[in-house]
Design an enzyme around this catalytic site. Structure first.
Site, mmCIF file in Angstrom:
data_model
loop_
_atom_site.group_PDB
_atom_site.id
_atom_site.type_symbol
_atom_site.label_atom_id
_atom_site.label_comp_id
_atom_site.label_asym_id
_atom_site.label_seq_id
_atom_site.Cartn_x
_atom_site.Cartn_y
_atom_site.Cartn_z
ATOM 1 C CG ASP A 83 -81.576 34.616 59.713
ATOM 2 O OD1 ASP A 83 -80.472 34.962 59.251
ATOM 3 O OD2 ASP A 83 -82.195 33.622 59.300
ATOM 4 C CG ASN A 113 -77.236 37.108 56.338
ATOM 5 O OD1 ASN A 113 -77.268 37.016 55.106
ATOM 6 N ND2 ASN A 113 -77.430 36.068 57.136
ATOM 7 C CB THR A 114 -79.956 40.091 52.446
ATOM 8 O OG1 THR A 114 -81.309 40.153 51.985
ATOM 9 C CG2 THR A 114 -79.134 39.255 51.499
ATOM 10 C CG HIS A 115 -83.730 35.827 56.710
ATOM 11 N ND1 HIS A 115 -83.380 34.532 56.404
ATOM 12 C CD2 HIS A 115 -84.908 35.750 57.372
ATOM 13 C CE1 HIS A 115 -84.303 33.711 56.868
ATOM 14 N NE2 HIS A 115 -85.243 34.422 57.449
ATOM 15 N NE ARG A 158 -70.133 24.392 60.353
ATOM 16 C CZ ARG A 158 -71.229 24.955 59.872
ATOM 17 N NH1 ARG A 158 -71.468 26.209 60.064
ATOM 18 N NH2 ARG A 158 -72.062 24.249 59.169
ATOM 19 N N GLY A 204 -76.738 35.208 66.904
ATOM 20 C CA GLY A 204 -77.949 34.414 66.694
ATOM 21 C C GLY A 204 -78.190 34.070 65.230
HETATM 22 C C1 GAR Z 1 -81.495 35.198 49.010
HETATM 23 O O1 GAR Z 1 -82.898 35.227 48.927
HETATM 24 C C2 GAR Z 1 -81.036 35.315 50.452
HETATM 25 O O2 GAR Z 1 -81.856 36.120 51.224
HETATM 26 C C3 GAR Z 1 -81.134 33.882 50.901
HETATM 27 O O3 GAR Z 1 -80.619 33.159 49.819
HETATM 28 C C4 GAR Z 1 -80.936 33.824 48.610
HETATM 29 C C5 GAR Z 1 -79.675 33.921 47.779
HETATM 30 O O4 GAR Z 1 -79.951 34.298 46.471
HETATM 31 N N1 GAR Z 1 -80.391 33.689 52.111
HETATM 32 C C6 GAR Z 1 -80.810 32.930 53.116
HETATM 33 O O5 GAR Z 1 -81.829 32.268 53.077
HETATM 34 C C7 GAR Z 1 -79.898 32.934 54.322
HETATM 35 N N2 GAR Z 1 -80.569 32.421 55.466
HETATM 36 P P1 GAR Z 1 -78.759 34.689 45.465
HETATM 37 O O6 GAR Z 1 -77.653 33.641 45.612
HETATM 38 O O7 GAR Z 1 -79.394 34.645 44.104
HETATM 39 O O8 GAR Z 1 -78.283 36.062 45.841
#
Ligand code: GAR
Length: 201
Positions: free
Chosen positions: A141, A103-105, A61, A139
């Protein structure tokens, strides 16, 4: 710069927003940790440069993390957006891009971190969940929160219907706040993001 692992609907929302010059941002490249995903195809269809850096192509990694940081650095981005990127960036990446990687969660942090935000929210039985945009730290998220949106959980939801409802609000949140981060200087003060709007004069 946007990093993706899947369908890339959040990426598409950013691509669409960037078509308006007033949005103030341009996607210099899209990277992924796997081949053949719709997220990469979306970028290709819009003429955006792409790259793939697979963990399996490295001894460990840490080596992958160094390579990913090199790939991203080659495009000299101001901001790195993880949009459905299903890998944790490591110390080498954060040494170069910490403080300017978001990042979006699909959950309301600090609840339900990790890979299965919608599934875990549903299993817990919460009535409201949502999405969180945050600055990436070491960390899972856990970084300083830029923005959150709340989404109701309906009685007949399954993981897919809930995640789709979240994603609709998540895309709008991402577009609004990534645009702001691109246009306005900001600083991270502890767990808060402080924006310094440019003087309009
Ligand atoms: C999104 O909802 C994002 O928040 C999530 O994956 C999806 C991607 O959708 N990410 C996570 O869960 C990261 N921990 P997309 O490929 O259609 O943009």
């Amino acid at each position: 710069m946007v990093l993706v692992s899947g369908s890339g609907t959040n990426l598409q929302a950013l691509i669409d927003a960037c078509e308006d010059p007033a949005y103030g941002a341009r996607i210099v490249a899209v990277g992924a940790d796997r081949d053949g995903i719709e997220g990469l195809h979306r970028a290709e269809r819009h003429g955006i440069p792409t790259f793939v850096e697979r963990v399996a192509d490295h001894p460990d990694r840490a080596a992958w993390d160094v390579a990913l940081a090199e790939d991203v650095a080659a495009h000299d981005p101001d901001l790195v957006v993880l949009a459905g990127f299903m890998k944790l960036t490591g110390p080498a990446f954060l040494a170069r891009f910490g403080g300017r990687t978001v990042n979006t969660h699909p959950a309301l942090s600090p609840a339900f971190p990790g890979m299965h935000g919608p599934r875990d929210a549903l299993a817990y039985g919460v009535k409201i969940t949502g999405a969180t945009l945050f600055v990436v730290d070491e960390g899972v998220d856990t970084g300083p929160i830029v923005a959150q949106v709340a989404v109701p959980v309906e009685d007949d939801d399954d993981v897919e219907t809930l995640h789709e409802r979240i994603k609709t609000r998540e895309r709008a949140m991402l577009v609004e706040w990534v645009g702001r981060m691109a246009r306005e200087p900001f600083e991270i003060d502890g767990r808060r993001i402080r924006f310094h709007p440019k003087d309009p004069r």
